[in-house]
Design a protein around this motif. Structure first.
Motif, PDB file in Angstrom:
ATOM      1  N   GLY A 106     -44.607 -55.959 -49.662  1.00 24.32           N
ATOM      2  CA  GLY A 106     -43.429 -55.491 -48.947  1.00 24.32           C
ATOM      3  C   GLY A 106     -43.486 -54.000 -48.653  1.00 24.32           C
ATOM      4  O   GLY A 106     -43.109 -53.562 -47.568  1.00 24.32           O
ATOM      5  N   GLY A 109     -46.318 -53.482 -46.027  1.00 22.26           N
ATOM      6  CA  GLY A 109     -45.869 -54.053 -44.764  1.00 22.26           C
ATOM      7  C   GLY A 109     -44.750 -53.247 -44.118  1.00 22.26           C
ATOM      8  O   GLY A 109     -44.728 -53.083 -42.895  1.00 22.26           O
ATOM      9  N   SER A 110     -43.825 -52.734 -44.928  1.00 15.29           N
ATOM     10  CA  SER A 110     -42.716 -51.944 -44.396  1.00 15.29           C
ATOM     11  C   SER A 110     -43.220 -50.672 -43.727  1.00 15.29           C
ATOM     12  O   SER A 110     -42.753 -50.293 -42.645  1.00 15.29           O
ATOM     13  CB  SER A 110     -41.729 -51.596 -45.515  1.00 15.29           C
ATOM     14  OG  SER A 110     -41.123 -52.759 -46.039  1.00 15.29           O
ATOM     15  N   TYR A 131     -41.259 -57.279 -39.914  1.00 17.32           N
ATOM     16  CA  TYR A 131     -40.795 -56.074 -40.599  1.00 17.32           C
ATOM     17  C   TYR A 131     -39.600 -56.394 -41.490  1.00 17.32           C
ATOM     18  O   TYR A 131     -39.507 -55.913 -42.623  1.00 17.32           O
ATOM     19  CB  TYR A 131     -40.409 -55.016 -39.563  1.00 17.32           C
ATOM     20  CG  TYR A 131     -39.752 -53.793 -40.145  1.00 17.32           C
ATOM     21  CD1 TYR A 131     -40.499 -52.811 -40.793  1.00 17.32           C
ATOM     22  CD2 TYR A 131     -38.367 -53.612 -40.059  1.00 17.32           C
ATOM     23  CE1 TYR A 131     -39.889 -51.690 -41.328  1.00 17.32           C
ATOM     24  CE2 TYR A 131     -37.757 -52.501 -40.588  1.00 17.32           C
ATOM     25  CZ  TYR A 131     -38.518 -51.532 -41.217  1.00 17.32           C
ATOM     26  OH  TYR A 131     -37.909 -50.430 -41.764  1.00 17.32           O
ATOM     27  N   ALA A 134     -40.855 -58.018 -44.615  1.00 18.60           N
ATOM     28  CA  ALA A 134     -41.475 -57.039 -45.517  1.00 18.60           C
ATOM     29  C   ALA A 134     -40.410 -56.199 -46.218  1.00 18.60           C
ATOM     30  O   ALA A 134     -40.510 -55.928 -47.428  1.00 18.60           O
ATOM     31  CB  ALA A 134     -42.436 -56.147 -44.738  1.00 18.60           C
TER      32      ALA A 134
END
Length: 289
Positions: A106, A109-110, A131, A134
């Motif tokens: 997360g 990915g963020s 998004y 994430a």
């Protein structure tokens, strides 16, 4: 509009599009001729620009055009996209609570998807939803850790976040809060500086064992002071988001751009929640001393 340059460029390109004025924003039909004919009426010949009584009667009796029919973005489109993002966010949060290792995915990915969506010229609904997923995985793990340490704190943070959001929305709609070029310039510099600080502090915490936020100034954690400053940035970020949405709707932005607006609002709300949760954690820690 002095906010997001991507949205500014998108609106500028829309103003140059001959189709844009067809829906009342520029007063030009797709054939390039100007007209004062009302929305919903299309002349049958280049010279026929004034509708007849029968035309007007049929036009007023017909239902209002939807955003799908006009191809333009509406407030409802943005609300729906934000709701979709939050459902996906909650799914990611639940998965992260069950599988804490997803917090790492997360976080990465963020950062990556946040940059991609922020600088991508053509918005991608799939990337925006990825998004949100994430962000949910990151929030789930962070919230679970905070709730374990301070029971009930997540509920307090969620409530505070929606109170702040609702208050800002009401004040904005009533014209009490508006963006300004000087404040936007300051916000941009401050937000970039804060992002750099967060990345540096994260690296120091992971590899050096030193968290700058934990340093105390006259008995007050530095993280609490920084958190209050960050909340102020979040507040202005939401004001910019409200401005971008209202301007995009007013200028007749394409319906697809509602995903970009939803991405911005989701980012600002998540950021606000995280900062409020951090502040509450510092307050609870001070109360336990």
């Amino acid at each position: 509009m002095a906010g997001n340059p991507l949205i500014n460029s998108m609106l500028d390109s829309q103003k140059k599009d001959s189709r844009f004025g067809q829906f009342g924003a520029g007063g030009a039909y797709s054939n390039g001729q100007s007209s004062s004919a009302p929305y919903g009426y299309t002349p049958t010949s280049p010279r026929e620009e004034t509708p007849t009584a029968a035309d007007l009667n049929a036009m007023y009796q017909s239902p209002s055009a939807t955003s799908a029919q006009t191809g333009q973005m509406s407030m409802n489109d943005v609300i729906v996209k934000v709701a979709i993002n939050f459902v996906i966010l909650l799914v990611g949060a639940a998965a992260s609570v069950m599988f804490p290792i997803l917090v790492v995915a997360g976080l990465v990915g963020s950062i990556v998807l946040g940059l991609v969506n922020g600088f991508k010229k053509e918005v991608s609904p799939v990337l925006v939803m990825a998004y949100a997923l994430a962000q949910g995985m990151l929030l789930g793990g962070f919230s679970a850790m905070a709730e374990t340490r301070y029971p009930g704190i997540v509920g307090q943070a969620v409530l505070a976040t929606f109170i702040v959001f609702g208050t800002l929305l009401v004040l904005f709609r009533n014209g009490k809060l508006r963006e300004s070029p000087k404040m936007t310039k300051f916000f941009t510099i401050a937000a970039i500086s804060y992002a750099i600080f967060c990345l540096v502090n994260l690296g120091m915490t992971l590899f050096g064992g030193t968290n700058v936020r934990s340093i105390e100034v006259m008995g007050i954690p530095l993280g609490l002071i920084i958190g209050l400053f960050a909340v102020a940035l979040c507040v202005y970020s939401l004001i910019l988001d409200f401005t971008h949405v209202s301007e995009a709707v007013r200028y007749g932005a394409p319906e697809r751009e509602s995903w970009r607006m939803a991405f911005a609002l989701t980012s600002s709300l998540v950021w606000l929640y995280i900062e409020i949760l951090r502040i509450l954690m510092y307050v609870r820690e001070m109360m336990e001393r």
